[in-house]
Design a protein around this motif. Structure first.
Motif, mmCIF file in Angstrom:
data_model
loop_
_atom_site.group_PDB
_atom_site.id
_atom_site.type_symbol
_atom_site.label_atom_id
_atom_site.label_comp_id
_atom_site.label_asym_id
_atom_site.label_seq_id
_atom_site.Cartn_x
_atom_site.Cartn_y
_atom_site.Cartn_z
ATOM 1 N N GLY A 85 0.782 -1.243 0.012
ATOM 2 C CA GLY A 85 -0.045 0.093 0.100
ATOM 3 C C GLY A 85 0.863 1.224 -0.110
ATOM 4 N N MET A 86 1.911 1.246 0.780
ATOM 5 C CA MET A 86 2.823 2.485 0.844
ATOM 6 C C MET A 86 3.541 2.481 -0.388
ATOM 7 S SD MET A 86 3.755 4.918 3.023
ATOM 8 C CE MET A 86 5.076 6.148 3.047
ATOM 9 N N VAL A 87 3.840 1.452 -1.049
ATOM 10 C CA VAL A 87 4.793 1.722 -2.559
ATOM 11 C C VAL A 87 3.743 2.152 -3.323
ATOM 12 C CG1 VAL A 87 5.684 0.162 -4.184
ATOM 13 C CG2 VAL A 87 6.210 -0.172 -1.978
ATOM 14 N N ALA A 88 2.356 1.449 -3.465
ATOM 15 C CA ALA A 88 1.527 2.057 -4.245
ATOM 16 C C ALA A 88 1.255 3.581 -4.242
ATOM 17 C CB ALA A 88 0.072 1.238 -4.422
ATOM 18 N N MET A 89 1.139 4.086 -3.057
ATOM 19 C CA MET A 89 0.759 5.648 -2.984
ATOM 20 C C MET A 89 2.062 6.393 -3.259
ATOM 21 S SD MET A 89 0.377 7.650 0.824
ATOM 22 C CE MET A 89 2.146 7.906 0.751
ATOM 23 N N LEU A 90 3.309 5.735 -2.919
ATOM 24 C CA LEU A 90 4.505 6.722 -3.446
ATOM 25 C C LEU A 90 4.689 6.878 -4.934
ATOM 26 C CD1 LEU A 90 6.977 5.524 -0.703
ATOM 27 C CD2 LEU A 90 5.863 7.789 -0.787
ATOM 28 N N ALA A 91 4.256 5.648 -5.405
ATOM 29 C CA ALA A 91 4.444 5.440 -7.053
ATOM 30 C C ALA A 91 3.103 6.434 -7.858
ATOM 31 C CB ALA A 91 4.236 4.099 -7.594
ATOM 32 N N ALA A 92 2.025 6.440 -7.012
ATOM 33 C CA ALA A 92 0.823 7.120 -7.662
ATOM 34 C C ALA A 92 1.088 8.590 -8.072
ATOM 35 C CB ALA A 92 -0.178 7.076 -6.927
ATOM 36 N N GLY A 93 1.958 9.201 -7.410
ATOM 37 C CA GLY A 93 2.235 10.769 -7.603
ATOM 38 C C GLY A 93 2.555 11.018 -9.115
ATOM 39 N N TYR A 94 3.727 10.459 -9.370
ATOM 40 C CA TYR A 94 4.261 10.554 -10.702
ATOM 41 C C TYR A 94 3.555 9.932 -11.851
ATOM 42 C CZ TYR A 94 8.573 12.977 -8.789
ATOM 43 O OH TYR A 94 9.548 13.740 -8.254
ATOM 44 N N LEU A 95 2.639 8.934 -11.444
ATOM 45 C CA LEU A 95 1.895 8.403 -12.630
ATOM 46 C C LEU A 95 0.763 9.231 -12.797
ATOM 47 C CD1 LEU A 95 2.410 4.679 -11.319
ATOM 48 C CD2 LEU A 95 3.488 5.664 -13.250
ATOM 49 N N ALA A 96 0.146 9.803 -11.688
ATOM 50 C CA ALA A 96 -1.186 10.365 -12.018
ATOM 51 C C ALA A 96 -1.415 11.401 -13.050
ATOM 52 C CB ALA A 96 -1.458 11.213 -10.637
ATOM 53 N N PRO A 97 -0.294 12.296 -13.335
ATOM 54 C CA PRO A 97 -0.552 13.178 -14.678
ATOM 55 C C PRO A 97 -0.877 12.471 -15.822
ATOM 56 C CG PRO A 97 1.256 14.021 -12.923
ATOM 57 C CD PRO A 97 0.844 12.598 -12.500
ATOM 58 N N ALA A 98 -0.236 11.573 -16.105
ATOM 59 C CA ALA A 98 -0.152 10.768 -17.503
ATOM 60 C C ALA A 98 -1.428 10.026 -17.295
ATOM 61 C CB ALA A 98 1.244 9.886 -17.520
ATOM 62 N N ALA A 99 -1.685 9.243 -16.334
ATOM 63 C CA ALA A 99 -3.079 8.563 -16.206
ATOM 64 C C ALA A 99 -4.206 9.518 -16.472
ATOM 65 C CB ALA A 99 -3.105 8.001 -14.893
ATOM 66 N N LEU A 100 -4.212 10.786 -15.710
ATOM 67 C CA LEU A 100 -5.244 11.650 -15.913
ATOM 68 C C LEU A 100 -5.304 12.234 -17.453
ATOM 69 C CD1 LEU A 100 -7.812 13.137 -14.979
ATOM 70 C CD2 LEU A 100 -6.169 14.852 -14.112
ATOM 71 N N GLY A 101 -4.112 12.416 -17.837
ATOM 72 C CA GLY A 101 -3.933 12.513 -19.415
ATOM 73 C C GLY A 101 -4.626 11.649 -20.442
ATOM 74 N N VAL A 102 -4.377 10.311 -20.146
ATOM 75 C CA VAL A 102 -4.954 9.424 -21.089
ATOM 76 C C VAL A 102 -6.289 9.338 -20.965
ATOM 77 C CG1 VAL A 102 -4.974 6.879 -21.374
ATOM 78 C CG2 VAL A 102 -2.679 8.178 -21.283
ATOM 79 N N LEU A 103 -6.841 9.470 -19.483
ATOM 80 C CA LEU A 103 -8.396 9.534 -19.611
ATOM 81 C C LEU A 103 -8.952 10.831 -20.088
ATOM 82 C CD1 LEU A 103 -10.935 8.603 -18.126
ATOM 83 C CD2 LEU A 103 -10.292 9.826 -16.202
ATOM 84 N N ALA A 104 -8.266 11.760 -20.195
ATOM 85 C CA ALA A 104 -8.734 13.046 -20.739
ATOM 86 C C ALA A 104 -8.694 12.920 -22.373
ATOM 87 C CB ALA A 104 -7.790 14.336 -20.422
ATOM 88 N N ALA A 105 -7.847 12.236 -22.976
ATOM 89 C CA ALA A 105 -7.663 12.003 -24.385
ATOM 90 C C ALA A 105 -8.735 11.126 -24.705
ATOM 91 C CB ALA A 105 -6.142 11.299 -24.631
ATOM 92 N N VAL A 106 -8.981 10.163 -23.868
ATOM 93 C CA VAL A 106 -10.051 9.016 -24.151
ATOM 94 C C VAL A 106 -11.669 9.845 -24.506
ATOM 95 C CG1 VAL A 106 -11.403 6.977 -23.175
ATOM 96 C CG2 VAL A 106 -9.076 7.141 -23.667
ATOM 97 N N LEU A 107 -11.830 10.766 -23.162
ATOM 98 C CA LEU A 107 -13.063 11.357 -23.283
ATOM 99 C C LEU A 107 -12.966 12.421 -24.525
ATOM 100 C CD1 LEU A 107 -13.239 12.347 -19.424
ATOM 101 C CD2 LEU A 107 -14.849 11.069 -20.591
ATOM 102 N N LEU A 108 -11.917 13.240 -24.818
ATOM 103 C CA LEU A 108 -12.157 14.122 -26.009
ATOM 104 C C LEU A 108 -12.015 13.248 -27.252
ATOM 105 C CD1 LEU A 108 -9.430 16.517 -24.851
ATOM 106 C CD2 LEU A 108 -11.793 17.012 -24.612
ATOM 107 N N ALA A 109 -11.581 11.955 -27.409
ATOM 108 C CA ALA A 109 -11.835 11.459 -28.657
ATOM 109 C C ALA A 109 -13.113 11.048 -28.856
ATOM 110 C CB ALA A 109 -10.747 10.028 -28.533
ATOM 111 N N ASP A 110 -13.953 11.065 -27.584
ATOM 112 C CA ASP A 110 -15.480 10.518 -27.759
ATOM 113 C C ASP A 110 -16.216 11.796 -27.885
ATOM 114 O OD1 ASP A 110 -17.262 8.751 -27.778
ATOM 115 O OD2 ASP A 110 -17.598 8.764 -25.622
ATOM 116 N N GLY A 111 -15.662 13.066 -27.795
ATOM 117 C CA GLY A 111 -16.538 14.112 -27.960
ATOM 118 C C GLY A 111 -17.149 14.377 -26.563
ATOM 119 N N ARG A 112 -16.254 14.418 -25.537
ATOM 120 C CA ARG A 112 -16.768 14.730 -24.209
ATOM 121 C C ARG A 112 -16.011 15.820 -23.476
ATOM 122 N NH1 ARG A 112 -21.539 11.609 -23.289
ATOM 123 N NH2 ARG A 112 -21.375 9.288 -24.249
#
Length: 234
Positions: A85-112
């Motif tokens: 759990g601690m490892v996942a929490m620490l790793a999540a910080g640097y992964l969050a922007p790219a993950a949110l960026g991919v989610l944003a790209a998926v939404l935009l590709a669907d016209g959202r």
């Protein structure tokens, strides 16, 4: 008001021409290059939100989030000082922007695009509850109000520009902090997320940086494929 918000979130907007998508990508690249302190501050908000979200998901007790004027931040939580759990929490910080960026790209590709903007408002509102310093409170509040005003009052073209800029900025900016860490000396990396991960897992901090960087670059590729697939066929 509620009916309009529900309509915005559930409706589709026209997907812009490829030239529009490319131009917003170039504008985002210019911002990452020449307005980095401001972009990094936004990235830090997402970084700390990633820590906070995963802390809650793995059962840690979230104490609060602080954002600082030097674009740094810290997320405080209580729980086991080691373990997955601690490892996942620490790793999540640097992964969050790219993950949110991919989610944003998926939404935009669907016209959202409006769903993306209002989703950001909700995320910022949730983060606001956990902010524990005045500077962070102002940053998150201004960002949330700004995005909300664009979603409610702006012309559809302005809303599209804002939504695509957000997606591109997240995807393009996400690798840069890791590249900076990679070029920094061991002393400057002390206390960073990869440094803490190294102490927890006995995997060198440099290797953690490379793994996180590879994940961010993979996110960038996936985001480009979703946002601008025509670029791959030229």
């Amino acid at each position: 008001m509620i009916d309009r918000l529900l309509g915005d979130v559930t409706s589709r907007q026209p997907v812009p021409d490829p030239s529009f998508v490319l131009l917003t990508g170039l504008a985002a690249l210019a911002l990452v290059t020449w307005a980095w302190p401001w972009v990094r501050l936004g990235l830090t908000v997402v970084h700390e939100a990633g820590h906070a979200l995963v802390a809650v998901l793995v059962g840690r007790r979230l104490s609060g989030v602080r954002l600082h004027a030097d674009t740094s931040g810290v997320t405080l939580s209580r729980g086991r000082p080691s373990g997955p759990g601690m490892v996942a929490m620490l790793a999540a910080g640097y992964l969050a922007p790219a993950a949110l960026g991919v989610l944003a790209a998926v939404l935009l590709a669907d016209g959202r695009s409006l769903a993306l903007l209002w989703g950001l408002v909700v995320l910022l509102a949730l983060l606001l509850v956990w902010i524990r310093n005045g500077y962070g409170l102002v940053v998150v509040l201004v960002a949330g109000v700004g995005v909300g005003l664009v979603g409610w009052y702006a012309h559809p073209m302005v809303q599209s520009v804002a939504a695509y800029l957000v997606a591109w900025l997240l995807l393009l900016a996400a690798p840069r902090p890791l590249l900076e860490l990679l070029s920094a000396g061991r002393t400057r990396r002390r206390g960073s997320d990869p440094d803490q991960l190294a102490r927890l897992t006995r995997v060198p901090a440099v290797l953690w940086i490379l793994v996180l960087l590879a994940a961010n670059l993979a996110g960038l590729v996936v985001g480009v494929v979703r946002l601008a697939p025509e670029l791959l066929h030229r």
